[in-house]
Enzyme design. Sequence first.
Site, PDB file in Angstrom:
ATOM      1  N   LEU A 220     -14.993  -2.888 -50.972  1.00 19.64           N
ATOM      2  CA  LEU A 220     -16.592  -3.724 -51.265  1.00 19.64           C
ATOM      3  C   LEU A 220     -17.029  -3.722 -52.196  1.00 19.64           C
ATOM      4  O   LEU A 220     -18.615  -3.590 -52.271  1.00 19.64           O
ATOM      5  CB  LEU A 220     -16.807  -4.046 -50.154  1.00 19.64           C
ATOM      6  CG  LEU A 220     -17.707  -5.103 -49.542  1.00 19.64           C
ATOM      7  CD1 LEU A 220     -16.574  -6.317 -48.733  1.00 19.64           C
ATOM      8  CD2 LEU A 220     -18.896  -5.142 -48.423  1.00 19.64           C
TER       9      LEU A 220
ATOM     10  N   ARG B  91      -5.222  -2.193 -58.573  1.00 22.70           N
ATOM     11  CA  ARG B  91      -3.558  -1.765 -59.531  1.00 22.70           C
ATOM     12  C   ARG B  91      -2.691  -0.855 -58.830  1.00 22.70           C
ATOM     13  O   ARG B  91      -3.001  -0.932 -57.743  1.00 22.70           O
ATOM     14  CB  ARG B  91      -4.973   0.251 -60.336  1.00 22.70           C
ATOM     15  CG  ARG B  91      -5.303  -0.135 -60.998  1.00 22.70           C
ATOM     16  CD  ARG B  91      -5.768  -1.169 -62.114  1.00 22.70           C
ATOM     17  NE  ARG B  91      -6.828  -1.253 -63.621  1.00 22.70           N
ATOM     18  CZ  ARG B  91      -7.416  -1.552 -63.392  1.00 22.70           C
ATOM     19  NH1 ARG B  91      -6.494  -3.593 -63.521  1.00 22.70           N
ATOM     20  NH2 ARG B  91      -8.428  -2.148 -64.529  1.00 22.70           N
TER      21      ARG B  91
ATOM     22  N   ASP C 246      -0.327  -8.087 -57.919  1.00 23.29           N
ATOM     23  CA  ASP C 246      -0.966  -8.896 -59.213  1.00 23.29           C
ATOM     24  C   ASP C 246      -0.471  -7.853 -60.153  1.00 23.29           C
ATOM     25  O   ASP C 246      -0.896  -7.748 -61.448  1.00 23.29           O
ATOM     26  CB  ASP C 246      -2.027  -9.819 -59.691  1.00 23.29           C
ATOM     27  CG  ASP C 246      -2.615 -10.268 -61.208  1.00 23.29           C
ATOM     28  OD1 ASP C 246      -1.914 -10.730 -61.361  1.00 23.29           O
ATOM     29  OD2 ASP C 246      -3.669  -9.640 -61.627  1.00 23.29           O
TER      30      ASP C 246
ATOM     31  N   GLU D 110       2.989  -0.819 -64.941  1.00 25.05           N
ATOM     32  CA  GLU D 110       3.447  -1.673 -65.981  1.00 25.05           C
ATOM     33  C   GLU D 110       3.939  -1.681 -66.987  1.00 25.05           C
ATOM     34  O   GLU D 110       3.599  -0.608 -67.951  1.00 25.05           O
ATOM     35  CB  GLU D 110       1.718  -2.496 -65.552  1.00 25.05           C
ATOM     36  CG  GLU D 110       1.673  -2.956 -64.520  1.00 25.05           C
ATOM     37  CD  GLU D 110       0.097  -3.508 -64.286  1.00 25.05           C
ATOM     38  OE1 GLU D 110      -1.255  -3.797 -64.909  1.00 25.05           O
ATOM     39  OE2 GLU D 110      -0.389  -4.225 -63.169  1.00 25.05           O
TER      40      GLU D 110
ATOM     41  N   HIS E 280      -0.391  -9.186 -63.177  1.00 20.52           N
ATOM     42  CA  HIS E 280      -1.547  -8.759 -63.871  1.00 20.52           C
ATOM     43  C   HIS E 280      -2.002  -9.346 -64.583  1.00 20.52           C
ATOM     44  O   HIS E 280      -2.669  -9.513 -66.239  1.00 20.52           O
ATOM     45  CB  HIS E 280      -1.763  -7.178 -65.188  1.00 20.52           C
ATOM     46  CG  HIS E 280      -2.917  -6.271 -65.035  1.00 20.52           C
ATOM     47  ND1 HIS E 280      -2.960  -5.059 -64.571  1.00 20.52           N
ATOM     48  CD2 HIS E 280      -4.106  -6.862 -64.638  1.00 20.52           C
ATOM     49  CE1 HIS E 280      -3.517  -4.732 -64.105  1.00 20.52           C
ATOM     50  NE2 HIS E 280      -4.778  -5.477 -64.293  1.00 20.52           N
TER      51      HIS E 280
END
Length: 411
Positions: free
Chosen positions: A250, A330, A354, A359, A377
């Site tokens: 948060l 991530r 995302d 990656e 991303h």
Amino acid sequence: MAKDAHKIVDYHWRVAYGEKLQDDIRRLQEENEYLKKLLWNSQNSWLEKQRAAQLVKEEATEMAVETQMEEGCGPPEAKSFQVMDKHQIALVELIQGRMESIGVLMTCSMHSYIEEELAKRFNLFKLCNYSSLSAFAQAHADSVRALVCNTEVGVDANTIDSFPKLEIVATYSVGFDNIDIKKCREKGIPVTNTPNVLTDCVADLAIALALALLCRISHIHRSLSYGLRKYSDFQFTTKLSGKAVGIVGLGRIGSGIAKRALGFGCPVSYHSRSEKPETGYKYYHNILDLAANSEILVVACALTEETRHIVNRQVIDALGPKGIVINIGRGPHIDEPELVSALIEGRLAGAGLDVFENEPDVPQQLLGLENVVLTPHVGSDTVETCMAMADLVIANLEACFLGKPLLTPVI
Ligand SMILES: O=CC(=O)O
């Protein structure tokens, strides 16, 4: 003897001219509060800053002309710079649009706006134009005073050690998990990131992924091109409003997601390192309990050793077959092979992702699934946010070279 006399005269000129410039700078600093605010306030657009810089520059030029007239002639500016400290030189260089002597290395290709704006101000190098880091360093090691990186190519210890004159590492991202922070700390090199300016866009994307997944937007869109039109051609979709949203992390982005989720009438709870009672959201000390009490689990924390694979098989099973996972943090936050099997086996209803574990690769198996929505991303890739992030990177670099406090330091 004549040579020495020349040296003495030259020295006096330099001191006189340098002092005059220092006075002028002091005057600019004292009198031009308004212009200074425009120049230094990160909220101002580059257009406003450029206008302010133009005004300051005109004033500086006028002062330089006056000085020259008063004193008959002046020595070359380069010499007068020798009597000023590096921050004053940088200020004059900025005012005169001449930071271009400062070498800035971009670790990979980036959005055209940041590349253009950096190139306008600095001596910009792009690592992708060279065969390797060592080939680049052999030619330019001493020129580089700043590294600009992003989530794609960060900065490791070897890169940091390759540039003896390095003064700052500025990442064009909020996350700094791919920068060797320990090394930077050891060498006293500050690191900056781009928080706040991207919060809205990333939080928007989290909600967009949840909506797209639950309303099956991409699937239905694709079906239209296969000729399916009628109501009965489609399975029912699922509602977002009112679903229990559990947020992992948060921070700024997690809070932005919570605010948006509340707008959809979703009860919000969260898991993070520490409780934030002031938010009023329900806190779970344990991510398993959060997952068991959520219908939508959104991952929005920073990547650290503790949060790597924070969403594992147990968490997925606690969320259950009606649950969905959204990840805008991530890739390595989620154990990806476990996620893929849960989606295939129906132990999880869907995933909106995302970010991915390796990656830019996206697992082939995910691409073939209907219960996923995938983006590569792009959380902060809106025109507005990219410009704001670029402005913040540049403002941090300028602050560093002018000896001013960094706007968004990580260390
Ligand atoms: O992933 C994007 C960022 O860290 O800014």
